[in-house]
Enzyme design. Structure first.
Site, PDB file in Angstrom:
ATOM      1  N   GLY A  43       0.722  -1.366  -0.043  1.00  0.00           N
ATOM      2  CA  GLY A  43       0.219  -0.004  -0.312  1.00  0.00           C
ATOM      3  C   GLY A  43       1.209   1.143  -0.042  1.00  0.00           C
ATOM      4  N   GLU A  98       5.260   3.832   6.736  1.00  0.00           N
ATOM      5  CA  GLU A  98       3.642   3.493   6.336  1.00  0.00           C
ATOM      6  C   GLU A  98       2.463   3.530   5.487  1.00  0.00           C
ATOM      7  OE1 GLU A  98       2.053  -0.129   6.571  1.00  0.00           O
ATOM      8  OE2 GLU A  98       2.135  -1.176   8.544  1.00  0.00           O
ATOM      9  N   ASP A  99       1.828   3.047   4.915  1.00  0.00           N
ATOM     10  CA  ASP A  99       0.485   3.865   4.568  1.00  0.00           C
ATOM     11  C   ASP A  99      -0.418   3.490   5.537  1.00  0.00           C
ATOM     12  OD1 ASP A  99      -0.135   0.573   4.999  1.00  0.00           O
ATOM     13  OD2 ASP A  99      -1.161   0.930   2.713  1.00  0.00           O
ATOM     14  N   ASP A 102      -3.520   1.055  11.638  1.00  0.00           N
ATOM     15  CA  ASP A 102      -4.295   1.184  11.938  1.00  0.00           C
ATOM     16  C   ASP A 102      -4.824   0.099  13.245  1.00  0.00           C
ATOM     17  OD1 ASP A 102      -7.212   0.435  11.644  1.00  0.00           O
ATOM     18  OD2 ASP A 102      -6.875  -1.860  11.383  1.00  0.00           O
ATOM     19  N   LYS A 130      -4.847   5.814  11.900  1.00  0.00           N
ATOM     20  CA  LYS A 130      -6.588   5.552  12.529  1.00  0.00           C
ATOM     21  C   LYS A 130      -5.810   5.459  14.006  1.00  0.00           C
ATOM     22  CE  LYS A 130      -8.209   3.275   8.619  1.00  0.00           C
ATOM     23  NZ  LYS A 130      -9.146   1.742   8.326  1.00  0.00           N
ATOM     24  N   PHE A 151     -13.009   2.562   6.382  1.00  0.00           N
ATOM     25  CA  PHE A 151     -11.925   2.118   5.094  1.00  0.00           C
ATOM     26  C   PHE A 151     -11.890   3.086   3.793  1.00  0.00           C
ATOM     27  CE2 PHE A 151     -10.380  -1.193   2.457  1.00  0.00           C
ATOM     28  CZ  PHE A 151      -9.268  -1.733   3.945  1.00  0.00           C
ATOM     29  N   ASP A 158      -5.630  -0.418  -1.190  1.00  0.00           N
ATOM     30  CA  ASP A 158      -6.215  -1.373  -2.182  1.00  0.00           C
ATOM     31  C   ASP A 158      -8.316  -1.393  -0.585  1.00  0.00           C
ATOM     32  OD1 ASP A 158      -4.691  -3.405  -0.272  1.00  0.00           O
ATOM     33  OD2 ASP A 158      -5.900  -4.372  -1.732  1.00  0.00           O
ATOM     34  N   ARG A 164      -6.684   1.040  -6.517  1.00  0.00           N
ATOM     35  CA  ARG A 164      -5.363   1.273  -5.770  1.00  0.00           C
ATOM     36  C   ARG A 164      -4.579   2.508  -6.349  1.00  0.00           C
ATOM     37  NH1 ARG A 164      -2.104  -1.946  -1.955  1.00  0.00           N
ATOM     38  NH2 ARG A 164      -1.855  -4.409  -2.350  1.00  0.00           N
TER      39      ARG A 164
HETATM   40  P1  IMP Z   1      -2.396  -2.739  11.095  1.00  0.00           P
HETATM   41  O1  IMP Z   1      -1.221  -4.277  11.610  1.00  0.00           O
HETATM   42  O2  IMP Z   1      -3.433  -3.151  11.687  1.00  0.00           O
HETATM   43  O3  IMP Z   1      -1.799  -1.528  11.797  1.00  0.00           O
HETATM   44  O4  IMP Z   1      -2.009  -2.825   9.665  1.00  0.00           O
HETATM   45  C1  IMP Z   1      -1.872  -1.828   8.805  1.00  0.00           C
HETATM   46  C2  IMP Z   1      -1.624  -2.203   7.557  1.00  0.00           C
HETATM   47  O5  IMP Z   1      -3.384  -2.457   7.154  1.00  0.00           O
HETATM   48  C3  IMP Z   1      -2.060  -1.401   6.049  1.00  0.00           C
HETATM   49  O6  IMP Z   1      -0.927  -1.072   6.511  1.00  0.00           O
HETATM   50  C4  IMP Z   1      -3.366  -0.916   5.608  1.00  0.00           C
HETATM   51  O7  IMP Z   1      -2.699  -2.313   4.425  1.00  0.00           O
HETATM   52  C5  IMP Z   1      -3.808  -1.848   5.948  1.00  0.00           C
HETATM   53  N1  IMP Z   1      -5.102  -1.189   6.087  1.00  0.00           N
HETATM   54  C6  IMP Z   1      -5.821  -0.266   7.500  1.00  0.00           C
HETATM   55  N2  IMP Z   1      -7.069  -0.057   7.145  1.00  0.00           N
HETATM   56  C7  IMP Z   1      -6.228   0.040   6.535  1.00  0.00           C
HETATM   57  C8  IMP Z   1      -7.497   0.439   4.718  1.00  0.00           C
HETATM   58  O8  IMP Z   1      -8.672   1.592   5.710  1.00  0.00           O
HETATM   59  N3  IMP Z   1      -7.392   0.566   3.644  1.00  0.00           N
HETATM   60  C9  IMP Z   1      -6.486  -0.186   3.676  1.00  0.00           C
HETATM   61  N4  IMP Z   1      -5.748  -0.701   3.998  1.00  0.00           N
HETATM   62  C10 IMP Z   1      -5.052  -0.593   5.840  1.00  0.00           C
END
Ligand code: IMP
Length: 177
Positions: A43, A98-99, A102, A130, A151, A158, A164
């Site tokens: 991402g 990081e994108d 979350d 987030k 989301f 994506d 994307r």
């Molecule tokens: P984490 O381990 O839960 O912090 O996950 C982060 C990853 O989840 C990001 O790098 C994204 O690839 C994916 N992700 C989390 N939220 C979203 C969203 O709203 N849109 C797209 N990808 C997301």
């Protein structure tokens, strides 16, 4: 196939303006240092590319790919390394790019991987934070945008490998099957 509606959350101009701002902050903090940027695929690819262009200073780059088991848009704490760090990290100043942060599980695992390789310093830059969904406490040193809920897709992000390619970031709403 699910159907979606989407609404613009951040325009192309808003995104690029914010990425420029992040690049200025990072350049100010790291100028003259041996900076290694580690991007988290997939991402991050558009954000990473724009950030490096706006940084406009010598940096080294590497990428990792991590997958967390979970269902659909939900993440779980079980993070698997699909592609690890290839560059030498020892003694370097490392910035994880990081994108989206979350739950925080992905960044948490990555920080632990980098710490184990004895980096000089580790910081995190996220295009989108987030924070309200955080399950594990991770430091974010440079944040593009805070997003409270929903989301988001576009600008590299994506849903199930769709969306994307958009230059804007959208909030996605599922409308049914
Ligand atoms: P984490 O381990 O839960 O912090 O996950 C982060 C990853 O989840 C990001 O790098 C994204 O690839 C994916 N992700 C989390 N939220 C979203 C969203 O709203 N849109 C797209 N990808 C997301």
């Amino acid at each position: 196939m699910k159907n979606f509606t989407k609404e613009v959350l951040f325009s192309k101009d808003a995104i690029l303006g914010r990425v420029k701002g992040l690049a200025e902050d990072i350049r100010r903090d790291y100028y003259g240092k041996d900076l290694l940027l580690i991007g988290v695929l997939n991402g991050v690819f558009m954000f990473f590319s724009d950030l490096v262009k706006y940084l406009d200073m010598p940096v080294k780059v590497d990428f990792v790919r991590l997958a967390s088991y979970g269902s659909g848009a939900k993440s779980s704490g079980d993070v698997r390394v699909l592609k690890g760090i290839e560059m030498s990290v020892t003694g370097r100043d490392v910035l994880v790019v990081e994108d989206i942060v979350d739950t925080g599980y992905t960044v948490d695992v990555l920080i632990k991987m980098i710490k184990a390789k004895n980096a000089n310093s580790i910081k995190v830059c996220a295009l989108i934070d987030k924070a309200e969904r955080r399950m594990v406490d991770v430091p974010i040193d440079y944040t593009g945008f805070a997003v409270e809920k929903g989301f988001v897709v576009g600008y590299g992000l994506d849903y199930d490998e769709q969306f994307r390619y958009f230059q804007e970031i959208y909030t996605l709403h599922e409308t049914g099957v």
